[in-house]
Design an enzyme around this catalytic site. Structure first.
Site, mmCIF file in Angstrom:
data_model
loop_
_atom_site.group_PDB
_atom_site.id
_atom_site.type_symbol
_atom_site.label_atom_id
_atom_site.label_comp_id
_atom_site.label_asym_id
_atom_site.label_seq_id
_atom_site.Cartn_x
_atom_site.Cartn_y
_atom_site.Cartn_z
ATOM 1 N N HIS A 47 0.944 -1.000 -0.010
ATOM 2 C CA HIS A 47 0.074 -0.349 0.121
ATOM 3 C C HIS A 47 1.023 0.825 -0.044
ATOM 4 O O HIS A 47 -0.138 2.130 -0.199
ATOM 5 C CB HIS A 47 -1.155 -0.390 0.737
ATOM 6 N N ASP A 52 -0.694 -8.191 2.205
ATOM 7 C CA ASP A 52 -0.084 -6.387 1.403
ATOM 8 C C ASP A 52 1.563 -6.594 1.599
ATOM 9 O O ASP A 52 2.228 -5.650 1.985
ATOM 10 C CB ASP A 52 -0.603 -5.475 2.877
ATOM 11 N N SER A 59 5.046 2.886 7.754
ATOM 12 C CA SER A 59 4.802 1.932 7.537
ATOM 13 C C SER A 59 6.258 1.014 6.866
ATOM 14 O O SER A 59 6.651 1.887 5.979
ATOM 15 C CB SER A 59 3.826 1.696 6.058
#
EC number: 3.4.21.90
Length: 824
Positions: free
Chosen positions: A139, A161, A213
């Protein structure tokens, strides 16, 4: 296995020391002590040298605290005399807290093994070198800030992901090891400690943020345990969403409510060939309240951009300060719109008109029977664009007017119940009907309505036609329009309204035409010898002209209105449009339905008798549980007795919204499987007649054949035994042979001779012969007594092959065919 790194190399920094044998213990002899006085003298000389060679530091004069306090007291009255107050001193900026041991350890490792992911110069996340792979959250948008890593071809996994690729050979020494061993305790990451307990990674709330992230979590040996994807705020702590490894299995741990921690990329909008963040529009135009027409033009130019709704929200909220969210914010978009007049086929008097409450669309996708109606008026908004639940606004000629919401009504064959209203939309529960009417009463007590042909038959939820929701019952899945005025994914198009002609604005005054604007913007055009046209906001007089030579229309480009097919478009503006969200989304929910009273059940031979007591129309259905279900159903409205035949495969009966009832026939027969032979034959004959007849016939044939063979062999043996004695005259047969072969040992006298002999010699024996008929009579009576048993045993030979009509009985026990039950 592509997302599991392998440790094909070793990093020098965190390798344990190689094993070496322990050194042998050697006895070290004590050194000879030096002379004590010589050592003391050397120490004294070195100390004196240090004192003489070192420069004496300059001591700062000590401040006198008492004098300082006295000066402050003297300055205090002087300051009081001054009228101007001094501004408060700014607090000194707090020094940045030094990173702790865990942070320093992670930063040291991260210097080599993680790389920034950038998008348009901004860091949106990180990529990590783990084992032999480069791992980056899927993402996170952007490219890795490394020329070699940016060229790699990544494999994407939407399940985890994650994106991964093989590390270039010359960078393998910079990668970190990984491990699947995760004992509960504390681990390290960029912002401090991470607690692992119960299969979850948590940190103190505030330690992580968007942009983290892709950061790794390390154990105390510097090995990567997991990669951070996001987090979920749980109050004092934040649960991390991570990707980790469990013995060669990739696992994604996602707590409820987790959000991705990639840095949000601002969406750009366009104004006069200049791009700007959609959430921060430029100052001109920056607010709808200051520049309404220009602001709507800017929104129309960016209507197809992803950040349109951010721009819409920012343009309608002019205050730069952060505002508290409330339900009124959902009505904020309606201040840029207005109600309108549209064509209605039936305005209540049997003729069509341009109605202020025209029906645009009627939706009935909800399975609970709720209707979602779109009308031309707006509910919950006043004429001053403020939010007011008690009002609605409609278009009265060219000017919006207010009316009370209490006067709003919806009906089909009977009045409907309005369950929700907002803007152009109404939620209502209506009875069955062929037309739908929406209307209201204005402040002058005049009723306005619009009727459309619409067939409405509310669907039945479940299997009972009830009128109101019960307090207790059964929950079934259904769909409804959620009564929420928050923005949804649905949207409607709006556009600039066209100019509205109005002849009442023109009046004739002694050869001149006067245009009265009534505080409106009017566009006029007159053909009085020459072209005379323009746009005015004040009254104007056209000399030497007539009313028939002029045309006037009210124009208003400060508001949008719904892009209705019942209203003409503004030809000058073309296809320019805007969009707004609409309330009341369709959602899947559960509906409470009643449960019918359990029927009274009576069991019979191969049948079930059910006495039903419906409180309202209730559906009864039943089917066979064999290959052919033979499904039957009927609506029961009154008390009724139903007789249902139970087939061999079983019967399933469903009454209302109750759970299905299941019945099976219980097979039974006369006789017993463990009794006398005739009882065994009778028992199996009633259950399996054909097979029983075949088995008994074959067994009887074999038995008779064996008996016949035995009798024949005995007769042959007897004949062979007695033949020699028959051929010999006057031969005497031995007693044992005569007993076995049933022959006389010698030739006997006739009965007459024997009787004469007994009369002369043994008269008692002679009279005993008279008892022979009595014995025969006794034997005959006993045979007649046992004759019924023999006849019952052989009765199966005269029976048909079908089963006995009394051989099946019905039993049920908790709808379980394997559970035993008593035969009825």
């Amino acid at each position: 296995m592509e997302f599991i790194p392998t440790q094909t190399f070793y990093n020098r920094r965190y390798q344990p020391r190689p094993w070496t044998p322990r050194p042998t213990i050697q006895v070290i002899r004590p050194r000879p002590r030096p002379q004590r006085q010589a050592g003391q003298l050397a120490q004294l000389i070195s100390a004196v040298n240090k004192l003489t060679m070192r420069a004496v530091p300059q001591q700062k004069p000590r401040k006198n605290r008492k004098n300082k306090k006295q000066k402050q007291k003297q300055q205090a009255p002087q300051n009081n005399t001054n009228q101007k107050k001094q501004p408060p001193k700014k607090k000194p900026a707090q020094k940045k807290k030094k990173p702790g041991r865990r942070e320093r350890m992670c930063m040291k490792i991260e210097n080599d093994c993680i790389f920034e992911v950038k998008h348009e110069g901004k860091v949106t996340g990180y990529a990590c070198l783990v084992g032999d792979k480069v791992m980056k959250p899927a993402h996170v948008k952007g490219t890795i800030d490394n020329a070699d890593l940016a060229k790699l071809a990544f494999k994407r996994s939407s399940k985890y992901d994650l994106e991964c690729a093989q590390i270039p050979v010359h960078m393998k020494s910079d990668a970190s090891k990984f491990t699947h061993e995760k004992p509960e305790g504390y681990y390290n990451w960029h912002h401090g400690a991470v607690q692992y307990s119960g299969g979850r990674f948590t940190i103190p709330t505030g330690a992580g943020k968007p942009g983290d992230s892709g950061r790794p979590i390390f154990d105390n040996k510097g090995r990567v345990v997991a990669i951070v994807l996001g987090g979920a705020n749980e109050g004092a702590r934040t649960a991390l969403s991570v990707v980790t490894w469990n013995k060669d299995i990739v696992t994604k741990i996602t707590p409820e409510g987790a959000e991705e921690w990639s840095l949000a990329i601002p969406v750009m909008c366009l104004l006069a060939n200049t791009t700007f963040p959609c959430s921060q529009p430029p100052c001109i135009p920056c607010c709808y309240e200051k520049e309404p027409e220009e602001t709507l033009r800017m929104l129309e130019d960016n209507v197809m951009r992803p950040g349109y709704y951010q721009l819409l929200q920012a343009s309608l909220t002019c205050s730069p300060h952060r505002q508290r969210r409330s339900t009124k914010d959902n009505f904020n978009v309606y201040k840029a719109t207005r109600p309108y007049l549209a064509h209605c086929p039936d305005c209540g008097e049997g003729h069509s008109c341009h109605s202020p409450v025209a029906l645009e669309r009627i939706r009935n996708e909800a399975t609970d029977g709720t209707l979602k109606i779109q009308v031309s008026l707006q509910i919950g908004i006043g004429t001053d664009d403020s939010h007011d639940w008690t009002k609605l606004r409609y278009m009265d000629n060219h000017i919006p007017a207010d009316a009370g919401r209490a006067g709003l009504f919806v009906r089909t064959s009977a009045p409907c119940t309005i369950t929700g209203t907002m803007g152009h939309f109404i939620l209502a529960r209506c009875p069955k009907g062929e037309t739908l009417t929406v209307g209201f009463t204005d402040s002058r007590k005049i009723s306005h309505s619009c009727t459309h042909p619409f067939h409405h038959d509310p669907p039945v939820i479940g299997r009972e036609k009830f009128h109101s929701r019960p307090q207790h019952g059964k929950e079934l899945p259904c769909s409804t329009y959620v009564q929420s005025n928050a923005a949804t994914a649905e949207e409607i198009e709006v556009h600039m309204p066209p100019d509205t002609p109005d002849r009442t604005l023109l009046s004739q005054q002694s050869g001149n035409v006067k245009i009265t604007v009534n505080s409106q913007t009017v566009r006029y055009k007159c053909n009085c010898g020459g072209s005379n046209e323009g746009l005015i906001t004040t009254d104007k007089v056209i000399n030497n002209c007539k009313v028939d030579q002029c045309h006037a229309a009210v124009t208003n480009h400060k508001k949008w209105q719904y892009n209705s097919p019942l209203v003409p478009r503004n030809a000058e503006l073309g296809d320019r449009k805007g969009k707004i969200h609409i309330p009341f989304p369709l959602a899947n929910v559960t509906c409470m339905v009643p449960k019918a009273r359990n029927p009274t059940v009576t069991y019979g031979k191969n049948q079930v008798i059910m006495l039903l007591y419906p409180d309202h129309p209730t559906l009864l259905s039943y089917r066979s549980m064999g290959e052919e279900p033979n499904y039957q159903e009927e609506w029961v409205t009154h008390k009724k007795e139903v007789v249902l035949t139970v087939p061999t495969e079983g019967l399933e009966v469903t009454w209302g919204n109750n759970e299905p009832y299941k019945y099976w026939p219980q097979l039974s027969a006369n006789g017993t499987a463990h009794g006398h032979p005739h009882e065994i034959i009778l028992y199996y004959y009633e259950l399996y007649p054909t097979m029983t007849v075949v088995v008994v016939s074959v067994a009887s044939f074999i038995l008779l054949s064996m008996v016949g063979m035995a009798v024949g062999m005995c007769m042959c043996a007897r004949r062979r035994c007695i033949t020699p004695y028959e051929l010999t005259p006057g031969a005497t047969v031995p007693f044992l042979l005569s007993l076995i072969c049933c022959i006389r040992t010698a030739k006997a006298a006739t009965y007459q001779e024997a009787a004469v002999y007994l009369w002369n010699e043994q008269q008692p024996l002679f009279w005993l012969q008279a008892l022979i008929p009595l014995a025969a009579l006794i034997v005959l009576c006993n045979c007649l007594r046992l004759l019924p048993c023999c006849c019952k045993t052989l009765a199966f030979l005269s029976r048909n092959e079908h089963r006995c009509p009394h051989c099946e009985r019905v039993r049920t026990r908790n709808s379980d065919p394997e559970h035993g039950g008593s035969t009825v």
